[in-house]
Motif scaffolding. Structure first.
Motif, mmCIF file in Angstrom:
data_model
loop_
_atom_site.group_PDB
_atom_site.id
_atom_site.type_symbol
_atom_site.label_atom_id
_atom_site.label_comp_id
_atom_site.label_asym_id
_atom_site.label_seq_id
_atom_site.Cartn_x
_atom_site.Cartn_y
_atom_site.Cartn_z
ATOM 1 N N GLN A 26 -2.561 3.045 3.732
ATOM 2 C CA GLN A 26 -3.160 2.901 5.065
ATOM 3 C C GLN A 26 -4.652 2.571 4.963
ATOM 4 N N GLU A 27 -5.327 3.194 4.001
ATOM 5 C CA GLU A 27 -6.760 2.918 3.808
ATOM 6 C C GLU A 27 -7.005 1.485 3.338
ATOM 7 N N GLU A 28 -5.996 0.906 2.692
ATOM 8 C CA GLU A 28 -6.088 -0.478 2.204
ATOM 9 C C GLU A 28 -5.632 -1.476 3.274
ATOM 10 N N GLY A 29 -5.304 -0.978 4.468
ATOM 11 C CA GLY A 29 -4.913 -1.855 5.567
ATOM 12 C C GLY A 29 -3.427 -2.110 5.684
ATOM 13 N N VAL A 30 -2.618 -1.351 4.935
ATOM 14 C CA VAL A 30 -1.156 -1.506 5.028
ATOM 15 C C VAL A 30 -0.669 -0.653 6.194
ATOM 16 N N GLU A 31 -0.404 -1.306 7.318
ATOM 17 C CA GLU A 31 -0.053 -0.575 8.535
ATOM 18 C C GLU A 31 1.441 -0.285 8.627
ATOM 19 N N TYR A 32 2.271 -1.221 8.148
ATOM 20 C CA TYR A 32 3.726 -1.071 8.253
ATOM 21 C C TYR A 32 4.385 -1.157 6.878
ATOM 22 N N MET A 33 5.501 -0.442 6.737
ATOM 23 C CA MET A 33 6.308 -0.520 5.514
ATOM 24 C C MET A 33 7.780 -0.365 5.867
ATOM 25 N N VAL A 34 8.632 -0.930 5.026
ATOM 26 C CA VAL A 34 10.073 -0.673 5.113
ATOM 27 C C VAL A 34 10.517 -0.047 3.795
ATOM 28 N N VAL A 35 11.045 1.187 3.891
ATOM 29 C CA VAL A 35 11.571 1.881 2.717
ATOM 30 C C VAL A 35 13.045 1.506 2.583
ATOM 31 N N VAL A 36 13.410 1.058 1.382
ATOM 32 C CA VAL A 36 14.758 0.534 1.161
ATOM 33 C C VAL A 36 15.629 1.564 0.436
#
Length: 255
Positions: A26-36
């Motif tokens: 989140q601090e690196e700007g990754v707002e969304y993720m999909v866990v597979v």
């Protein structure tokens, strides 16, 4: 704003520090993720993480390496999970000819069943392909998988295979290997893929991008994948991040 479309935060490699890994992303700007999730244990883990985090979603499917273990009950379970509010795709599914745990005919059968299920529940699919490009393309065509579309995850094929997948309504997703100095083919493909069909991912904890190659991968590093593709495309990181995030949100129907 970045969207890592393929993470395995449900892997045992993150058991000790998962919350910190998510915070770093989140601090690196990754707002969304999909866990597979790709078997019973990892599917349950993916759902748990998605339920606990507002902007983390889940994909559920059966991995080709473990195809021999999938039962009709598992398929029925996947169908039930498809209506879960945080499940945005089915997968990862596909073919893997590198390992010989599951015979090819069983892999193909399980792959086809999951494509048919995706069409029934109207969810996009996430494709795992290892040393099986032509068979993957043939099955996607025969099963009319383009009706739901999806992602060619961590794409490593040729420009020709990429074009065949694009014609069938699939997005092409790149991970850490596109940053490797000797990765001529992924770089060539990244240049060719239209901006509106491009996605980025880490596949963490695997396939760390340069300069972390050989170490545990994590979602924060997806910015390195984005930067490499932005450089190849002759655009800014911000432009690339915005476009790939929009692409992912549209594909996964995230408002």
């Amino acid at each position: 704003m970045l969207f890592d479309t393929h993470v395995h935060l449900n892997a045992e490699q993150f058991e000790e520090d998962r919350a910190e890994v998510i915070k770093r992303a989140q601090e690196e700007g990754v707002e969304y993720m999909v866990v597979v999730g790709f078997d019973e244990k990892t599917i349950r883990g993916a759902l748990e993480i998605a339920e606990e985090n507002k902007k983390i979603y889940a994909a559920v499917g059966w991995h080709p390496v473990d195809a021999i273990e999938m039962t009709d009950q598992h398929l029925h379970w996947l169908e039930e999970l498809a209506s879960h509010p945080k499940v945005v795709a089915l997968g990862e599914m596909g073919l893997d000819y590198h390992w010989d745990k599951s015979p090819k005919d069983i892999q193909k059968d399980v792959f086809r069943k999951q494509i048919r299920l995706a069409k029934k529940v109207n969810l996009p699919i996430i494709i795992h392909n290892r040393e099986a490009s032509q068979d993957i393309v043939d099955i996607l065509k025969e099963e009319e998988a383009g009706k739901v579309g999806g992602i060619m995850h961590c794409f490593s094929g040729s420009v020709e295979i990429a074009k065949a997948c694009l014609e069938m309504n699939f997005h092409i997703s790149f991970g850490g290997p596109v940053t490797f100095k000797n990765a001529k083919k992924p770089k060539e493909v990244a240049v060719e893929v239209p901006l509106d069909r491009l996605l980025i991912e880490t596949d963490c904890p695997y396939l760390s991008p340069h300069p972390y190659r050989g170490k545990r991968n994590e979602p924060a590093y997806v910015s390195l994948v984005a930067q490499q593709i932005a450089d190849l495309k002759g655009m800014s990181l911000e432009q690339l991040a915005k476009q790939t995030t929009e692409n992912a949100k549209k594909l996964f129907n995230i408002l």
